[in-house]
Structure formats: structure tokens, C-alpha cells
Design a protein around this motif. Structure first.
Motif, PDB file in Angstrom:
ATOM      1  N   PHE A 296      24.464  66.848  -5.253  1.00 31.08           N
ATOM      2  CA  PHE A 296      25.886  66.706  -4.968  1.00 31.08           C
ATOM      3  C   PHE A 296      26.524  65.605  -5.816  1.00 31.08           C
ATOM      4  CE2 PHE A 296      23.913  68.542  -1.247  1.00 31.08           C
ATOM      5  CZ  PHE A 296      24.773  69.576  -0.924  1.00 31.08           C
ATOM      6  N   GLN A 297      25.756  65.006  -6.691  1.00 28.47           N
ATOM      7  CA  GLN A 297      26.261  63.938  -7.536  1.00 28.47           C
ATOM      8  C   GLN A 297      26.555  64.486  -8.922  1.00 28.47           C
ATOM      9  OE1 GLN A 297      23.199  60.944  -7.465  1.00 28.47           O
ATOM     10  NE2 GLN A 297      23.297  60.681  -5.244  1.00 28.47           N
ATOM     11  N   SER A 298      27.786  64.331  -9.331  1.00 26.20           N
ATOM     12  CA  SER A 298      28.202  64.754 -10.674  1.00 26.20           C
ATOM     13  C   SER A 298      28.255  63.541 -11.585  1.00 26.20           C
ATOM     14  CB  SER A 298      29.564  65.442 -10.609  1.00 26.20           C
ATOM     15  OG  SER A 298      30.069  65.681 -11.904  1.00 26.20           O
ATOM     16  N   SER A 299      28.020  63.764 -12.868  1.00 23.25           N
ATOM     17  CA  SER A 299      28.078  62.650 -13.813  1.00 23.25           C
ATOM     18  C   SER A 299      29.476  62.038 -13.859  1.00 23.25           C
ATOM     19  CB  SER A 299      27.669  63.131 -15.211  1.00 23.25           C
ATOM     20  OG  SER A 299      28.524  64.177 -15.649  1.00 23.25           O
ATOM     21  N   GLU A 300      30.485  62.847 -13.543  1.00 22.14           N
ATOM     22  CA  GLU A 300      31.852  62.355 -13.559  1.00 22.14           C
ATOM     23  C   GLU A 300      32.110  61.342 -12.439  1.00 22.14           C
ATOM     24  OE1 GLU A 300      36.277  64.284 -14.329  1.00 22.14           O
ATOM     25  OE2 GLU A 300      34.662  65.495 -13.497  1.00 22.14           O
ATOM     26  N   ASP A 301      31.267  61.351 -11.397  1.00 25.69           N
ATOM     27  CA  ASP A 301      31.433  60.381 -10.307  1.00 25.69           C
ATOM     28  C   ASP A 301      31.356  58.944 -10.809  1.00 25.69           C
ATOM     29  OD1 ASP A 301      31.608  62.534  -8.690  1.00 25.69           O
ATOM     30  OD2 ASP A 301      29.641  62.315  -7.762  1.00 25.69           O
ATOM     31  N   TYR A 302      30.594  58.727 -11.862  1.00 20.95           N
ATOM     32  CA  TYR A 302      30.351  57.369 -12.340  1.00 20.95           C
ATOM     33  C   TYR A 302      31.314  56.977 -13.457  1.00 20.95           C
ATOM     34  CZ  TYR A 302      26.182  58.463  -9.721  1.00 20.95           C
ATOM     35  OH  TYR A 302      25.332  58.854  -8.714  1.00 20.95           O
ATOM     36  N   TYR A 303      32.219  57.874 -13.824  1.00 20.77           N
ATOM     37  CA  TYR A 303      33.205  57.566 -14.847  1.00 20.77           C
ATOM     38  C   TYR A 303      34.597  57.363 -14.248  1.00 20.77           C
ATOM     39  CZ  TYR A 303      29.436  59.690 -17.551  1.00 20.77           C
ATOM     40  OH  TYR A 303      28.208  60.002 -18.074  1.00 20.77           O
ATOM     41  N   GLN A 304      34.714  57.552 -12.929  1.00 21.15           N
ATOM     42  CA  GLN A 304      35.986  57.369 -12.245  1.00 21.15           C
ATOM     43  C   GLN A 304      35.864  56.242 -11.226  1.00 21.15           C
ATOM     44  OE1 GLN A 304      38.215  61.458 -11.851  1.00 21.15           O
ATOM     45  NE2 GLN A 304      36.206  61.655 -10.946  1.00 21.15           N
ATOM     46  N   ARG A 305      36.988  55.901 -10.590  1.00 20.56           N
ATOM     47  CA  ARG A 305      36.979  54.884  -9.559  1.00 20.56           C
ATOM     48  C   ARG A 305      36.131  55.327  -8.384  1.00 20.56           C
ATOM     49  NH1 ARG A 305      42.699  54.717  -9.250  1.00 20.56           N
ATOM     50  NH2 ARG A 305      42.383  54.933  -6.998  1.00 20.56           N
ATOM     51  N   ALA A 306      35.608  54.349  -7.648  1.00 23.15           N
ATOM     52  CA  ALA A 306      34.687  54.648  -6.561  1.00 23.15           C
ATOM     53  C   ALA A 306      35.367  55.431  -5.445  1.00 23.15           C
ATOM     54  CB  ALA A 306      34.086  53.353  -6.018  1.00 23.15           C
ATOM     55  N   ASP A 307      36.625  55.135  -5.127  1.00 19.16           N
ATOM     56  CA  ASP A 307      37.277  55.822  -4.023  1.00 19.16           C
ATOM     57  C   ASP A 307      37.506  57.297  -4.340  1.00 19.16           C
ATOM     58  OD1 ASP A 307      39.008  55.201  -6.023  1.00 19.16           O
ATOM     59  OD2 ASP A 307      40.628  54.464  -4.742  1.00 19.16           O
ATOM     60  N   ILE A 308      37.904  57.597  -5.590  1.00 22.11           N
ATOM     61  CA  ILE A 308      38.091  58.997  -5.979  1.00 22.11           C
ATOM     62  C   ILE A 308      36.757  59.737  -5.979  1.00 22.11           C
ATOM     63  CG2 ILE A 308      38.846  60.515  -7.850  1.00 22.11           C
ATOM     64  CD1 ILE A 308      40.814  58.368  -8.675  1.00 22.11           C
ATOM     65  N   SER A 309      35.717  59.105  -6.483  1.00 16.80           N
ATOM     66  CA  SER A 309      34.400  59.733  -6.512  1.00 16.80           C
ATOM     67  C   SER A 309      33.889  60.000  -5.105  1.00 16.80           C
ATOM     68  CB  SER A 309      33.419  58.834  -7.266  1.00 16.80           C
ATOM     69  OG  SER A 309      33.850  58.618  -8.597  1.00 16.80           O
ATOM     70  N   THR A 310      34.118  59.083  -4.184  1.00 16.01           N
ATOM     71  CA  THR A 310      33.690  59.271  -2.799  1.00 16.01           C
ATOM     72  C   THR A 310      34.402  60.469  -2.174  1.00 16.01           C
ATOM     73  OG1 THR A 310      33.214  56.920  -2.548  1.00 16.01           O
ATOM     74  CG2 THR A 310      33.565  58.188  -0.531  1.00 16.01           C
ATOM     75  N   PHE A 311      35.707  60.553  -2.386  1.00 14.78           N
ATOM     76  CA  PHE A 311      36.482  61.673  -1.851  1.00 14.78           C
ATOM     77  C   PHE A 311      35.959  63.008  -2.370  1.00 14.78           C
ATOM     78  CE2 PHE A 311      40.147  64.557  -2.504  1.00 14.78           C
ATOM     79  CZ  PHE A 311      40.434  64.825  -1.177  1.00 14.78           C
ATOM     80  N   LEU A 312      35.710  63.108  -3.677  1.00 15.58           N
ATOM     81  CA  LEU A 312      35.221  64.354  -4.257  1.00 15.58           C
ATOM     82  C   LEU A 312      33.814  64.690  -3.776  1.00 15.58           C
ATOM     83  CD1 LEU A 312      36.496  63.944  -7.926  1.00 15.58           C
ATOM     84  CD2 LEU A 312      37.500  65.310  -6.091  1.00 15.58           C
ATOM     85  N   ARG A 313      32.995  63.676  -3.584  1.00 19.18           N
ATOM     86  CA  ARG A 313      31.626  63.939  -3.137  1.00 19.18           C
ATOM     87  C   ARG A 313      31.613  64.469  -1.705  1.00 19.18           C
ATOM     88  NH1 ARG A 313      27.188  59.533  -4.556  1.00 19.18           N
ATOM     89  NH2 ARG A 313      27.968  60.141  -6.628  1.00 19.18           N
ATOM     90  N   ILE A 314      32.456  63.922  -0.843  1.00 19.79           N
ATOM     91  CA  ILE A 314      32.543  64.423   0.531  1.00 19.79           C
ATOM     92  C   ILE A 314      33.020  65.878   0.520  1.00 19.79           C
ATOM     93  CG2 ILE A 314      33.774  64.156   2.716  1.00 19.79           C
ATOM     94  CD1 ILE A 314      33.752  61.142   2.231  1.00 19.79           C
ATOM     95  N   ILE A 315      33.968  66.195  -0.360  1.00 17.81           N
ATOM     96  CA  ILE A 315      34.429  67.585  -0.473  1.00 17.81           C
ATOM     97  C   ILE A 315      33.266  68.498  -0.858  1.00 17.81           C
ATOM     98  CG2 ILE A 315      35.810  69.119  -1.932  1.00 17.81           C
ATOM     99  CD1 ILE A 315      38.031  67.119  -1.849  1.00 17.81           C
ATOM    100  N   ARG A 316      32.385  68.040  -1.735  1.00 16.31           N
ATOM    101  CA  ARG A 316      31.241  68.869  -2.147  1.00 16.31           C
ATOM    102  C   ARG A 316      30.309  69.149  -0.975  1.00 16.31           C
ATOM    103  NH1 ARG A 316      30.500  64.853  -6.520  1.00 16.31           N
ATOM    104  NH2 ARG A 316      32.072  65.328  -8.077  1.00 16.31           N
ATOM    105  N   PHE A 317      30.018  68.134  -0.179  1.00 17.56           N
ATOM    106  CA  PHE A 317      29.154  68.345   0.984  1.00 17.56           C
ATOM    107  C   PHE A 317      29.789  69.344   1.949  1.00 17.56           C
ATOM    108  CE2 PHE A 317      27.024  64.419  -0.326  1.00 17.56           C
ATOM    109  CZ  PHE A 317      25.707  64.711  -0.009  1.00 17.56           C
TER     110      PHE A 317
END
Length: 535
Positions: A296-317
Motif C-alpha cells: 500500500f506504499q507508493s514511491s510518491e508517498d515519500y516525495y510529497q508532504r506527510a499529511d497528503i501521503s497519509t490521506f492517500l494511503r488511508i484511501i488505498r486501504f
């Protein structure tokens, strides 16, 4: 940590040794050029791409190459012109020199790198079909394998299966050396190690095991090497062949090895203490070990802000569980648990299903199978018309089925949203698992209602708990629970807060960066007065 299940490595080695077929000893080269050429012609099948070139420069030379996998301009400009120079350009005469001296002088005279000496027919063929040009010399029982690989090949392009908006656009291709260079450009450290193997008695495919020495755990590297060296087959055409030979569980719908075509994903895994397996001829590499949450971790998660990455990761789950359970929930609620629905919604669904001749379970199965056929057709058809056919087919068939009274409009919405949710998962190997499990959940929901779905989820959870990936629990760090490592599971903590590497691969060096790097507001110089209106 136990890296093997069942028999120990020593016991397996003993069992395999008892069943092994004795191999023929390698055929050595001789000092006679004619005999060596006869050995090569005898071992070669009839072909048109292997070229033999005979030269005479006081002594006899034979040059052997395979057209299409070598760079012809390098051979003509650097190799052949060097061999015809008087004394190879280094001496006045070559007469009277021993075979070994001739070999050494030739190796020094060729203005190319990676010149290797071979002394058996098998080693000669290995270099020849790997892109090297072979030079045989009269009176010498060794040959030179000079790396002149080239020919037509696909360049470095953007990945097609794992795209990102913000991040590197480079992707692996089918050339092993190019893929290794893409990793080397990102890890400019002498600690980056790579070990080359050849697997496949016929294809002799090159397989590279890559890791970062000092970070990776030695036992993990040994286990990967052991599983690879145990493979005995005639052909390796893709990393999928390797995956089935070395994964821990072959009868699980969940993947236990991560595959990627992105160099930045591979480098990130290496820096966490994992091992990458590169196979020549495919852009997809394998990463071991792999855990459930890693998909569920995309490489793009680490190139954006933490709050945006968290939101997108929860959507994936959420999307993953919806793609796996939504049709089953619809079937079970409309069939067994209508009291759970609000009255207006229940009346609306009942009105839609008034003319439908099938129960909800059959209706859902038909729609899911239809969508799977459309998706497969869109993938297999020519690229120019594939997307158009799949989109038009879905719209036309869905609308026509509703108007004909074969399915309800609500079922079309459920199946469509399920399919869209399935595409949210970053790795297609896990989304395929959700597609398979979805049909099992639909059967349980149609047979036993919510009780069947809950029972299926419990069995699924027990199965996930039993899985291992190279000895690592598949549900780590959720089970066994490690609170300190939940910074990169459901949420993505800021970069300055992730000071230690995940312990899923049990790295030898767990410290990633020093603490205390949280950004702070600038301090005011001493003596500066507070600005304001004084109130």
C-alpha cells in the motif's frame, strides 16, 4: 530468526545431493586452433547468427561473434584493426612467442575493457552468447572473451505499470547491465554489492543479487543465494519464473515477493536492508522480503508532504477492502439483512429489482464475470482500440442490461465502484489477489449472509498470520505489533521523525539518521525588540 520452513538447509542439501544427476566435466580447449574450432562447430546447432572470422598476423587468429547482440562498429574499429596490426601494435614480431605470451600480448593490445580469459568450451559459449566476442589463437589453450555487447535494445523509459505524478520518470528495461547502472547512479557507495548467477541450463539467464553491505543482514543474503542456487530448470524467461521457485508459499493468493520496475523503489528497499533480484530480459525486479502493508506504499508517498501521503494511503486501504468485500456486502444485505437498510433505500432497491429474474448472487456473478472479460479484452487488444472497446463495451452492456431488466442499476453501480477501487492499489499483484478473494466472499455472502463474510475474513486473517516472506512475518509490524514502526504503515510520518529503518528485514544497521532534525522557527537575534503596537 528461522529463514527456512520444514527441513533445514543442511537436510535439503543432503536430499538434493542424493537425487542429483552427475554432470559431465567441462570440455577444455586445446592448443590447436583447428581442434578448438572443431569442438565449437560440433557443439553448435545449425544457425546463421554465429559468425566466424579467420585472420593471419604471423600467427593464426579466429574471431567468433553473434550478430545482433554485439556492437559491430566496436569490433571493426577496435578489435579487428588491432589484430591485423604488425606485432599487434606492441611488438615488431610475434614469431617465437609461446601461446600464453601471445594471449597476454593480445589482451593488452585490445583497446577494450572487460577482457576475460576462458579455458573451457562451456565458458566460451557463456561469454559468446552473453555479448562477448571470442578470440582464439593458434598454440594457446585459452581464449579471450572481450565484452562487445550492444545491438538493438529498448532504452530507459517511464514505467508503464507504476506511474507517479511527482517523482523520477526512469524505469528499468530488459538489459541487466542497464538496470544495475540505474541502481548504481542512486547509491554511489562502495558498500553496494552485486553477485551474478546463471540460471537455466538452456537459456543460461543472468540473475543479479543486489544488496547494501553493512545494512542488510548476512543471513538474509545467504538465504536468497541458497534458494537461487537450488533452482534447476532449463529456462528462465522472466522474474516470475524466479518468484515461483523461491517464494515461501505457492498456494496463497497473496504475493510474498515485491516486484517493481521503478529504480527508486528498488533503492528505497535496499536502503531498508532488503535484497533485490534482477533478471536479464525483464524490467521487473524482485525485492525480498515483502510484507502485506508494503503493497500500500507508493514511491510518491515519500516525495510529497506527510499529511497528503497519509490521506492517500488511508484511501488505498479503504479501497482495497471495498474491492474485496463490496459486492459480497451488497448480496448479503439485500438477501438476508434487509432490516439494516433505511426504508427509502430499501423501497428504491426493491423497485429496481422488481423485473430482474435472477437473485442478487447470480446477478453479481454475471456482472463481475462480464467486467473481468471486458478488462482482459482491453488488455489483450491492440493498444489503439483496446481502451475504447473496454469503455464502450462497459457503458453499452451496462446500460443495455439495465434496460433489458437483466440486472438492477444498483448492481451496476456496485460492480463499477468495486472495479475502480481495485485500481487504487499501487501494486497489481495485490489487486489481483483482491479480485480472486472477491468471488469467494460473494459465495459466502450469498450463502450465509454477514456471518459468512465474517467467517471468511477470520479465515483470511488466520491465513495472513501464517504467511512468511523469507522468515519475516507477513503482517509485520502489525503482528507481532511494533508500535515504534507504525510511523510508515497507515500513516506516513514526516521524514525527520523516521530515524530508524523498519525491522521487517531485520537490518544489521537500524539507524537511518540522527535525531533532532525537526524544523524549528528561526530564533530572533539577541537584543531585538518585540515589534507590534505595544498592546
Amino acid at each position: 530468526m528461522n529463514f527456512l520452513k520444514g527441513k533445514t538447509a543442511k537436510k535439503r542439501k543432503q536430499d538434493n545431493a542424493g537425487k542429483a544427476v552427475p554432470k559431465k566435466p567441462p570440455q577444455p580447449l586445446t592448443e590447436s586452433l583447428d581442434q578448438n574450432l572443431a569442438l565449437i562447430h560440433g557443439a553448435l546447432a545449425e544457425n546463421v547468427d554465429v559468425t566466424f572470422r579467420h585472420l593471419t598476423n604471423e600467427v593464426r587468429f579466429a574471431v567468433i561473434l553473434v550478430e545482433g547482440i554485439v556492437d559491430g562498429s566496436i569490433i571493426d574499429r577496435d578489435l579487428l584493426q588491432t589484430l591485423v596490426k604488425p606485432g599487434l601494435g606492441l611488438r615488431d614480431s610475434l614469431s617465437g612467442l609461446s601461446g600464453q605470451a601471445l594471449l597476454d600480448i593480445t589482451a593488452d593490445a585490445v583497446p577494450l575493457g572487460m577482457v576475460k580469459k576462458v579455458d573451457t568450451v562451456d565458458a566460451l559459449f557463456s561469454g559468446l552468447f552473453g555479448g562477448s566476442t571470442i578470440v582464439l589463437i593458434e598454440g594457446c589453450n585459452q581464449a579471450l572473451a572481450i565484452n562487445t555487447s550492444g545491438g538493438e535494445q529498448r532504452g530507459v523509459e517511464e514505467p508503464t505499470t507504476q506511474t507517479v505524478i511527482r517523482g523520477p520518470k526512469e524505469g528499468f528495461n530488459e538489459n541487466l547491465r542497464t538496470n544495475l547502472s540505474l541502481i548504481r547512479r542512486r547509491i554511489k557507495s562502495p558498500k553496494l554489492a552485486s553477485v551474478l548467477l546463471q540460471i537455466g541450463t538452456v537459456t543460461q539467464t543472468e540473475v543479479a543479487v543486489v544488496y547494501v553491505d553493512g545494512i542488510v543482514r548476512k543471513e538474509l543474503v545467504d538465504e536468497v543465494m541458497q534458494r537461487l542456487t537450488r533452482i534447476e530448470t532449463d529456462a528462465i524467461l522472466d522474474s516470475g519464473y524466479i518468484e515461483e521457485f523461491i517464494q515461501d508459499s505457492n498456494y496463497s493468493p497473496f504475493p510474498t515477493l515485491l516486484n517493481t520496475e521503478r529504480p527508486d523503489v528498488a533503492v528505497g528497499a535496499l536502503l531498508e536492508g532488503k535484497v533485490a533480484i534482477l533478471v536479464d530480459g525483464t524490467p521487473f525486479i524482485l525485492i525480498a522480503p515483502a510484507t502485506f502493508t508494503r503493497y500500500f506504499q507508493s514511491s510518491e508517498d515519500y516525495y510529497q508532504r506527510a499529511d497528503i501521503s497519509t490521506f492517500l494511503r488511508i484511501i488505498r486501504f479503504v479501497a482495497f477492502f471495498l474491492s474485496m468485500l463490496l459486492p459480497a456486502l451488497y448480496i448479503s444485505i439485500t438477501t438476508f439483512h434487509q432490516e439494516m437498510l433505511p426504508t427509502p433505500l430499501l423501497i428504491s432497491l426493491a423497485a429496481q429489482r422488481e423485473g430482474v429474474p435472477f437473485p442478487a448472487f447470480i446477478e453479481a456473478i454475471l456482472m463481475e464475470l462480464t467486467f473481468e472479460v471486458l478488462r482482459e479484452a482491453g488488455v489483450r487488444m491492440p493498444r489503439a482500440i483496446g481502451p475504447a472497446i473496454s469503455i464502450v463495451g462497459a457503458l453499452v452492456l451496462g446500460q443495455a442490461a439495465v434496460q433489458a431488466g437483466l440486472v438492477s442499476a444498483a448492481m451496476v453501480i456496485v460492480v463499477s465502484f468495486t472495479a475502480i477501487s481495485n485500481f487504487v492499489v499501487p501494486y497489481i499483484s495485490l489487486s489481483i489477489s483482491a479480485r480472486l478473494i472477491r468471488f469467494g466472499m460473494m459465495i459466502l455472502g450469498g450463502s450465509f449472509g454477514l456471518f459468512g463474510i465474517m467467517s471468511g475474513m477470520m479465515l483470511l486473517l488466520i491465513h495472513l498470520q501464517s504467511l512468511r516472506s523469507f522468515g519475516v512475518p507477513y503482517m509485520s509490524p502489525l503482528s507481532p505489533l511494533r508500535l515504534s514502526e507504525l510511523k510508515d504503515v497507515f500513516i506516513r510520518a514526516p521524514r525527520w521523525a523516521m530515524n530508524k529503518r523498519p525491522s521487517t528485514a531485520n537490518p544489521a544497521n537500524k539507524q537511518r539518521q540522527p535525531e533532532g532534525q525537526q524544523p524549528l522557527p528561526p530564533m530572533k537575534p539577541e537584543g531585538e525588540e518585540q515589534k507590534g503596537d505595544g498592546t
